[in-house]
Design an enzyme around this catalytic site. Structure first.
Site: not given
Length: 610
Positions: A2, A27, A75, A99-100, A483, A487, A490, A506, A605
């Protein structure tokens, strides 16, 4: 997560708040809202589900004059995205943005309901406004009521509060969630991150946990929850507001990919003595006896930063000769690690506010471990709570999918490893000199890799409708495979998996057919022949092979659909170079698919809640 923006001063507040919220869009959010104290001393609130543009449409139809205001982008954590659940939340004459996470909100909500309070949302945040209203009935003291309410909360918060009975006061407080104040001329700004207010002031004050800021137009007081005055210092932020703009690029992510040569150079700057071939890390603040006395090192991070930590394990064990454990922060917290004063803990976080990483840091400290941090944000919670910090000078990273923050984290890990090896005398001078020379050449080599941008853009179109990708790498290239897959997931929403190339037999080999693109990191090092054998196995099953390599090998070209050659450097630094084509591949596929590259769905973010 947020975003919070606040203003008290002499300017019309709405344009300032909207501008600040727009700068916090990176964010991630699902709704937005604003509250303004008007000339009639009435608090007026507008909220909208969806993007900030929805709120702006309402503001275009309903003017909200006033010079005192707060705004928020939410968010969802408690309650689905909706206008009712959007902030600000109101109880009586009090309006709050938060926020939180309030962990005990259900108990508090039951207590407040018993006192006649009625709730309009499903959120944990709304209870804060009701707690303040209830406390105000006892004291008629706005700051005291806020402090009394906050003492009842268990969890994390950054809040901003307005009261219609106090038209000259904006109150802000934090505990575990970031909040920064900006000092202007006869005005104050408030933001949950620096970019929200940087275009208005560079003079910043960072609130600490348990502090409450009382902002008036010409006065700032910071107190604790008992009302005792707390000293504070302002810091001048050197970032330019233009650093947070797109500079002509289509997306922030592409801009930030192309900023990596400068970001790497900035992260190296001042930390290498070329004459002595030594690493200088003045901010580590741990004694030589501490560094030479450790017998184990924990690297702790989340997401992309965890992939950097995996590369760090290869570096530290090879060059500094210390056993390294790499932990995902959310898992570290809930096991019982064997950690003590001889176990150095290194946490990695772009924002410096990642909730799980911060909690892991605190756990390590309680068990007596010295703690270092690698992060990108000065005065962030993780930076302040660590014994020392290595800042990655990447500048603001706006795109949710990390790029330049990741490569500068790798640079910081190399610097730290060389510094550690220097203190512990585990590396010959000639080896250290060789690595330092290679480090100094990296910005130029990254520029060369970025020249692949157009070729990669032209290459990806046939794979627009691929449902899956497999990324393969060995040794220090395996974390880069992870990574690269992350990407792609995402920002393009294509399922992708990173795997050690030697483990392909395997399990993942069962997935390979003519419809599966397989990207292989084939670097000319000790495992090159093994990777080539893995490539043959993929080719025999019809996989569509992408190769990223630092050598032009005719045998590999015969196997590959796509072949990208990058410059070579010291093997310990190759992960920095190989990560960049994978960033570009993910970016261009996402653009072709028409996704929201800078703000991919469901992501944020800075993950400041568990």
């Amino acid at each position: 997560m947020c975003g919070i923006v606040g203003y008290i001063g002499h300017q019309q507040a709405v344009p300032l708040i909207v501008d600040g919220l727009r700068r916090l869009e990176y964010r991630g959010y699902d709704s937005a809202g604003i509250c303004v104290l008007g000339p009639d001393q009435q608090l007026k609130t507008l909220r909208a589900k969806g993007k900030l543009a929805q709120l702006e449409q309402q503001l275009a139809q309903q003017a909200l004059p006033g010079t005192l205001a707060i705004g928020h982008t939410r968010w969802a954590t408690h309650g689905k995205p909706s206008e009712d659940n959007a902030h600000p939340h109101r109880a009586g004459g009090f309006v709050v943005v938060h926020n939180g996470i309030i962990e005990n909100y259900l108990v508090l909500k039951q207590q407040l309901s018993a006192h006649g309070h009625q709730f309009r949302s499903q959120t944990d945040s709304e209870i804060i406004a009701h707690l303040i209203e209830e406390a105000y009935k006892q004291s008629a003291d706005f700051p005291a009521a806020v402090c009394q309410a906050l003492k009842q909360l268990r969890g994390t918060y950054a809040i901003a509060v307005l009261c219609d009975q106090h038209p000259d006061l904006l109150i802000a407080a934090r505990n575990g969630s970031p909040l920064v104040l900006g000092n202007g001329e006869g005005e104050f700004f408030l933001g949950s991150d620096i970019p929200a207010i940087l275009s208005h002031t560079r003079d910043m004050i960072f609130l600490n946990d348990g502090e409450v800021a009382l902002l008036r137009r010409a006065e700032l007081q910071i107190v604790d929850l008992d009302g005792n005055r707390r000293p504070y210092q302002s810091k001048t932020i050197t970032w330019s507001p233009l650093m947070a703009e797109k500079s002509g690029y289509r997306h922030f992510m592409l801009k930030e990919i192309h900023e990596q040569p400068r970001a790497i150079a900035d992260t190296l700057a001042g930390r290498i003595s070329e004459n002595k071939a030594e690493i200088i890390l003045n901010d580590i603040q741990l004694s030589t006896s501490c560094l030479t006395g450790i017998d184990r090192l924990y690297l702790i991070a989340c997401g992309t930063s965890w992939h950097a930590a995996l590369v760090g394990k290869f570096l530290i064990e090879k060059l500094a000769r210390i056993p390294v454990e790499v932990d995902i922060a959310s898992e570290f917290r809930y096991r019982d690690p064997l950690i003590n004063s001889r176990c150095l803990t290194l946490v990695i976080s772009q924002s410096g506010e990642t909730a799980d990483t911060l909690a892991a840091l605190r756990q390590a400290r309680t068990q007596g471990a010295p703690v270092l941090a690698i992060c990108n944000v000065v005065e962030s919670s993780i930076a302040r709570e660590s014994d020392g910090v290595i800042y990655t000078h990447a500048g603001p990273e706006i795109g949710v999918a990390s790029t330049k923050a990741f490569t500068t984290q790798l640079i910081a890990l190399v610097l730290f490893t060389l510094f550690l090896a220097q203190q512990r005398k585990t590396l010959a001078d000639s080896q250290r000199q060789e690595l330092i020379a290679a480090l100094m050449s990296l910005p130029r080599l990254v520029e060369e890799v970025l020249q692949l941008d157009e070729a990669i853009e032209q290459t990806v179109r046939p794979y627009l409708h691929a449902r899956d990708f497999l990324y393969l790498g060995r040794g220090n290239q395996y974390p880069i495979a992870l990574e690269g897959a992350l990407k792609l997931k995402e920002i393009s929403y294509i399922h992708a998996e990173g795997y050690p190339a030697g483990e392909m037999k395997h399990g993942p080999i069962a997935l390979i057919d003519e419809d599966l693109p397989v990207l292989v990191l084939a670097i000319k090092n000790a495992t090159f022949a093994k990777v080539c054998a893995n490539l043959e196995e993929v080719h025999a099953r019809g996989g569509q092979i992408f190769i990223v390599s630092d050598c032009d090998c005719s045998d590999l070209r015969a196997l590959a659909r796509e072949y990208f050659i990058i410059p070579t450097t010291h093997d310990d630094l190759m992960p920095i170079l190989t990560s960049i084509p994978l960033q570009l591949l993910a970016y261009h596929l996402a653009v072709l698919k028409g996704t929201d590259v800078d703000q991919p769905r469901n992501l944020a973010k800075s993950v400041t809640v568990e």
